[in-house]
Design an enzyme around this catalytic site. Sequence first.
Site, PDB file in Angstrom:
ATOM      1  N   ILE A 121       0.778  -1.191  -0.177  1.00 58.24           N
ATOM      2  CA  ILE A 121      -0.082   0.072   0.001  1.00 58.24           C
ATOM      3  C   ILE A 121       0.647   1.184   0.055  1.00 58.24           C
ATOM      4  CG2 ILE A 121      -1.785   1.212   1.237  1.00 58.24           C
ATOM      5  CD1 ILE A 121      -2.538  -1.599  -0.154  1.00 58.24           C
ATOM      6  N   GLY A 122       2.091   1.159   0.352  1.00 60.05           N
ATOM      7  CA  GLY A 122       3.046   2.326   0.183  1.00 60.05           C
ATOM      8  C   GLY A 122       3.959   2.588   1.273  1.00 60.05           C
ATOM      9  N   SER A 123       3.781   2.733   2.445  1.00 60.80           N
ATOM     10  CA  SER A 123       4.817   2.820   3.443  1.00 60.80           C
ATOM     11  C   SER A 123       5.475   1.348   3.716  1.00 60.80           C
ATOM     12  CB  SER A 123       4.352   3.576   4.611  1.00 60.80           C
ATOM     13  OG  SER A 123       3.390   2.881   5.232  1.00 60.80           O
ATOM     14  N   ARG A 205      -5.494   7.841  20.611  1.00 58.45           N
ATOM     15  CA  ARG A 205      -4.428   8.536  19.490  1.00 58.45           C
ATOM     16  C   ARG A 205      -4.790   9.901  19.399  1.00 58.45           C
ATOM     17  NH1 ARG A 205      -1.881   7.196  14.686  1.00 58.45           N
ATOM     18  NH2 ARG A 205      -3.095   8.668  13.488  1.00 58.45           N
ATOM     19  N   CYS A 206      -3.693  10.724  19.351  1.00 55.98           N
ATOM     20  CA  CYS A 206      -3.752  12.134  19.140  1.00 55.98           C
ATOM     21  C   CYS A 206      -3.146  12.465  17.677  1.00 55.98           C
ATOM     22  CB  CYS A 206      -3.166  12.912  20.039  1.00 55.98           C
ATOM     23  SG  CYS A 206      -4.200  12.700  21.641  1.00 55.98           S
ATOM     24  N   TRP A 251      -8.830  15.360   6.985  1.00 58.24           N
ATOM     25  CA  TRP A 251      -7.370  15.182   8.149  1.00 58.24           C
ATOM     26  C   TRP A 251      -6.897  16.668   8.203  1.00 58.24           C
ATOM     27  CZ3 TRP A 251      -5.368   9.854   6.695  1.00 58.24           C
ATOM     28  CH2 TRP A 251      -6.056   8.724   7.259  1.00 58.24           C
ATOM     29  N   ASP A 289      -4.142   8.078  -2.418  1.00 56.16           N
ATOM     30  CA  ASP A 289      -4.827   7.225  -1.432  1.00 56.16           C
ATOM     31  C   ASP A 289      -5.746   8.360  -0.936  1.00 56.16           C
ATOM     32  OD1 ASP A 289      -3.166   5.277  -0.934  1.00 56.16           O
ATOM     33  OD2 ASP A 289      -1.536   6.681  -0.015  1.00 56.16           O
ATOM     34  N   HIS A 385      -2.431  -4.208  11.169  1.00 57.17           N
ATOM     35  CA  HIS A 385      -2.491  -3.565  12.483  1.00 57.17           C
ATOM     36  C   HIS A 385      -2.103  -4.757  13.465  1.00 57.17           C
ATOM     37  CE1 HIS A 385      -5.532  -1.688   9.799  1.00 57.17           C
ATOM     38  NE2 HIS A 385      -5.093  -0.285  10.577  1.00 57.17           N
ATOM     39  N   CYS A 417      -3.195  -2.383   4.457  1.00 55.71           N
ATOM     40  CA  CYS A 417      -2.819  -1.003   4.494  1.00 55.71           C
ATOM     41  C   CYS A 417      -1.300  -0.863   4.731  1.00 55.71           C
ATOM     42  CB  CYS A 417      -3.624  -0.381   5.899  1.00 55.71           C
ATOM     43  SG  CYS A 417      -3.607   1.446   5.983  1.00 55.71           S
TER      44      CYS A 417
HETATM   45  N1  GLN Z   1       0.134   5.144   1.421  1.00 61.45           N
HETATM   46  C1  GLN Z   1      -0.140   5.189   2.913  1.00 61.45           C
HETATM   47  C2  GLN Z   1       0.536   4.070   3.569  1.00 61.45           C
HETATM   48  O1  GLN Z   1       1.052   3.101   2.940  1.00 61.45           O
HETATM   49  C3  GLN Z   1      -1.523   4.780   3.102  1.00 61.45           C
HETATM   50  C4  GLN Z   1      -1.880   4.907   4.618  1.00 61.45           C
HETATM   51  C5  GLN Z   1      -3.351   4.875   4.884  1.00 61.45           C
HETATM   52  O2  GLN Z   1      -4.103   4.007   4.330  1.00 61.45           O
HETATM   53  N2  GLN Z   1      -3.742   5.352   5.885  1.00 61.45           N
HETATM   54  O3  GLN Z   1       1.077   4.405   4.681  1.00 61.45           O
HETATM   55 ZN    ZN Z   2      -5.116   2.403   4.760  1.00 58.19          ZN
END
Ligand code: GLN
Ligand code: ZN
Length: 449
Positions: A121-123, A205-206, A251, A289, A385, A417
């Site tokens: 997903i990216g990171s 979470r903040c 956000w 995203d 998660h 994610c």
């Molecule tokens: N591209 C972001 C990541 O991989 C997407 C994060 C997300 O969906 N909250 O962190």
């Molecule tokens: Zn996500």
Amino acid sequence: MPAGKVVVSTSCSLLHTAVDLQNETKLDSELKSWLAFAAQKVVEVVAIAHALDGKKNEEIFSVNASAQASRRSSSRVHNEAVKKAAGALLGSDHRRATPVGARLDEQQKHLKLPILPTTTIGSFPQTPELRRVRREVKSKKITEEEYNKAIKAEIASVVELQEKLDIDVLVHGEPERNDMVEYFGEQLQGFVFTVNGWVQSYGSRCVKPPIIYGDVSRPNAMTVEWSKYSQSLTARPMKGMLTGPVTILNWSFVRDDQPRSDTCMQIALSIKVEVEDLEAGGIQVIQIDEAALREGLPLRKAEQANYLDWAVHAFRITTSGVKDTTQIHTHMCYSNFNDIIHSIIDMDADVITIENSRSDEKLLSVFKEGVTYAAGIGPGVYDIHSPRIPDTEEMAERIRKMLAVLESKVLWVNPDCGLKTRKYQEVVPALTNMVKAAKILRAELASTK
Ligand code: GLN
Ligand code: ZN
């Protein structure tokens, strides 16, 4: 009504408001005069109550009136060119001319992906070392040059790892981003950041949301150099990685002097030019995203259709200028989206990756009920998660269930994610198993042909 019966209050709880503007050492006084955090709102509530009671504090009211007037006329807030361009978008529709099925065929001619392509997903994990270099460049302990060198080395190692794992569509890992909204907000005009403006997001979470105070524009390319560098390291397709306009809006603290949809259109225009610059830079797959699209859905049913209408339109604006051969991905972070599936289809992305593994596969039930989805779709095969490492057979079984309701040619294999909060000890075996699961299913599909 007798004065004793009137209660003056804020319109809702101050829970989601930052605490005190006085703690903001980096905002100039003009900008501060346009803002009110919880402590300032309480002072205003008291001033209104006193005024109603015949004890008006003239000074508070006149300072406030001149702050409002300066905000209405300030060139820091208003940019006529942006207003004109964004205003022109609202009435008309924007979409790519070719239907998604034909676009995917065009893309495949260049991308030549296997069936059930794998991606993430990216990171990638944000290691303590990465956090250290980010901190040190901010405090000028290391130079910009040293920082860039460290980020480049990190990208190179993430690319090498993905090639070793045999993932099909790669990511650069987002090591240069502290947060997916902040990274863009810092480079866009119209945004400011607080040093202490923390608010509760959920549970314990903040977050420290950016403040959008003025018309939004993009003075310079934001991601193009990093994406080009990342693509130069590999022959496999590298996804350009952007945050979408609706998520940036949802956000942030959003200015209240124009409709949210107007602000969203301005952000959409900035992301649109970034998308086109990535394309011009040779990036063939671009993920935008929209993690927070669903969470912005108004609670009142009567307002939902209008929100979805402009939110989905804003997303389509960002992609409306690309060639058929450029593959647009989007990612969404929630599991319960069956109620807005038609809006998601209407975003007209080529591929969507979504959270699925914690939802008891509720998502799949929409497809069982006959909603047709012509675009590519990657319902997450494991939950990022949790530190638990999913085994191959478990993920293979998930893919089999998806194949029962979705055509094999549209299905992608990916986690739920981004992997930012995980450790490499978890990510490496999990992705190894994920790729194995995709390969098992490819073999099964080939043998039943
Ligand atoms: N591209 C972001 C990541 O991989 C997407 C994060 C997300 O969906 N909250 O962190
Ligand atoms: Zn996500």
